[in-house]
Design an enzyme around this catalytic site. Structure first.
Site, PDB file in Angstrom:
ATOM      1  CG  PHE A  19       0.057   4.822   3.816  1.00  0.00           C
ATOM      2  CD1 PHE A  19      -1.226   4.952   4.420  1.00  0.00           C
ATOM      3  CD2 PHE A  19       0.667   3.822   3.673  1.00  0.00           C
ATOM      4  CE1 PHE A  19      -1.676   3.730   4.940  1.00  0.00           C
ATOM      5  CE2 PHE A  19       0.135   2.550   4.214  1.00  0.00           C
ATOM      6  CZ  PHE A  19      -0.932   2.598   4.683  1.00  0.00           C
ATOM      7  CB  THR A  39      -0.914   0.107   1.299  1.00  0.00           C
ATOM      8  OG1 THR A  39      -1.697  -1.130   1.250  1.00  0.00           O
ATOM      9  CG2 THR A  39      -1.862   1.384   1.202  1.00  0.00           C
TER      10      THR A  39
END
Lengths: 292, 292
Positions: A184, A182
């Protein structure tokens, strides 16, 4: 002013022990003066905390390698008032957590977010006595197992949730697909745009995120990419977003290596302005190293 | 051969009353010989049913206007053996469902998939006595309300789920964002590629879905788009997909107007082959009309 730095207030979405909490904890671990992380119920609430000044910045997920872009965070950026000041890439490793003394064989049910349960499909199929039960989020599932105090209940969550909720790791890296990452982004108030980069040396490679709206005609996007390519500016992300409200216009998200205020990107952007219905610089910021 | 057409067996992911079930029901409603819809627990199981011949085709979601691309379905296409033979666009309208006699004021808890609950955030905030509870999917939440027989329980799901599970619509179109659309693709075995288009006249406008892998250098994508633009071929979708396993290569999904076997796309593709590490035609198929 006594010279002691104030802790930085950072908003994230979720509860303690979530993947977002973990990403923020790692990112600001070595900040002088420390950091105070504030979990918010929604992405919008985290963005609002930054806009209102309650938080200095927010660290929100923008893209996952298996689930794709987080459009809601792009929408918050598109709404204005915020700029991207940094990024962080985290590897997502799902673990099976239980109460101390629990065993995989002794579990009967496993709680987690439906997406995490589905990402651990192979593990659950190999342990057919585990009944999958939906929860709002991974860390919330871990908290529920602690709250219930029932050793036949497990949770699928990150390793950080075990420490936060007093659980033990019964199995680790149980997701079916290797390499789940992921990305961010750190959001700050738009005035922060020209401030020096946070939490990282300012001399490393930089990256710029753009939002474009283009007329729906052959060659519109090709011309934009040609303007970048002619100056050697490398794309690291490109995505079209359907806009149901305006079926003849397309919105694009682009990430490009370089800083919008420096060459060669500055003159590429000057050319691109004339090719687009809308061009927004969402931020120029230090590029993150790849995840460990 | 008695001249009576066999029902077409179509796989979808989910349970009866789901948005996928609704999309399939609409798409094949007027097919001579009828259709038999088979709900599968996962996207992979639906694709497997097509590969093994248990189903003639599968109708799976590929893109949602708020949640983005369904990467798992792209991965199933990338794995080979399947081709896209059609598409359908459905408007997603969440409804609040309850047992006959239930009222919004009398409800205490509402079940649904976490994403649907989050898409109805404004409605839930305006009705603060409704406790949101996570479920695996929207139609499963409706089924659970019917199973519990408790008039203080509601479900957020599509209108179709009300009819299937004997519930009533207490509030409709309760999602915060107007215009939530899902695009579905019809997948068949790759041999079906040259077959006449299913369920639609073959003379309308067509569309081609491509998967490209490109070297990570400035201008690689610009050259591909230039090859399309020079022949007037219009893009309707473009998305880069991070490939953690190969950090210096990028995978792109493209949708282009036209048929891969017809000009001008055929010669554009012949040129593009030389510019890419990999070029896969995922299918050429009739373009869907916009959703109602």
């Amino acid at each position: 002013m006594d010279g002691v730095p104030e802790p930085l207030v950072v908003a994230y979405q979720g509860v303690e022990g979530s993947y977002s909490d973990l990403a923020a904890t790692r990112r600001y671990a070595s900040r002088p003066g420390g950091v105070r992380l504030v979990g918010c119920p929604t992405f919008r609430a985290a963005a609002e905390a930054v806009r209102s000044g309650t938080a200095a910045c927010a660290l929100l997920p923008i893209e996952n390698s298996t689930a794709g872009s987080v459009h809601e965070v792009y929408d918050l950026l598109a709404a204005g008032g915020l700029t991207i000041t940094g990024e962080a890439v985290e590897r997502i490793e799902h673990c099976l957590l239980g109460l101390p003394g629990a065993t995989v064989e002794g579990l009967r049910a496993v709680l987690s977010h439906p997406q995490a349960l589905s990402q651990c499909e192979d593990f659950l199929r190999a342990h057919p006595w585990l009944e999958a039960r939906p929860a709002f989020d991974t860390a919330g599932a871990a908290r529920a197992v602690r709250g219930a105090g029932d050793p036949s209940l497990g949770a699928i969550a990150g390793r950080a949730a075990a420490a936060v909720y007093g659980l033990v790791v019964l199995a680790e890296s149980i997701q079916s697909q290797e390499g789940n990452f992921t990305r961010f982004v750190e959001l700050a108030r738009a005035e922060a745009r020209s401030a020096p980069p946070r939490g990282q040396a300012g001399d490393g490679p930089r990256k710029t995120s753009l939002l474009l709206t283009l007329p729906h005609r052959p060659g519109a996007l090709a011309a934009v990419l040609q303007a970048l390519a002619a100056r050697g500016a490398n794309l690291t992300k490109l995505e079209s977003r359907p806009l149901p409200a305006a079926p003849w216009e397309y919105r694009f998200y682009l990430d490009v290596e370089g800083d919008a205020a420096a060459e060669p990107l500055a003159s590429a952007l000057a050319e691109i302005v004339g090719l687009t219905a809308e061009l927004r610089v969402l931020g120029s910021y230090p590029r993150a190293a790849a995840a460990d």
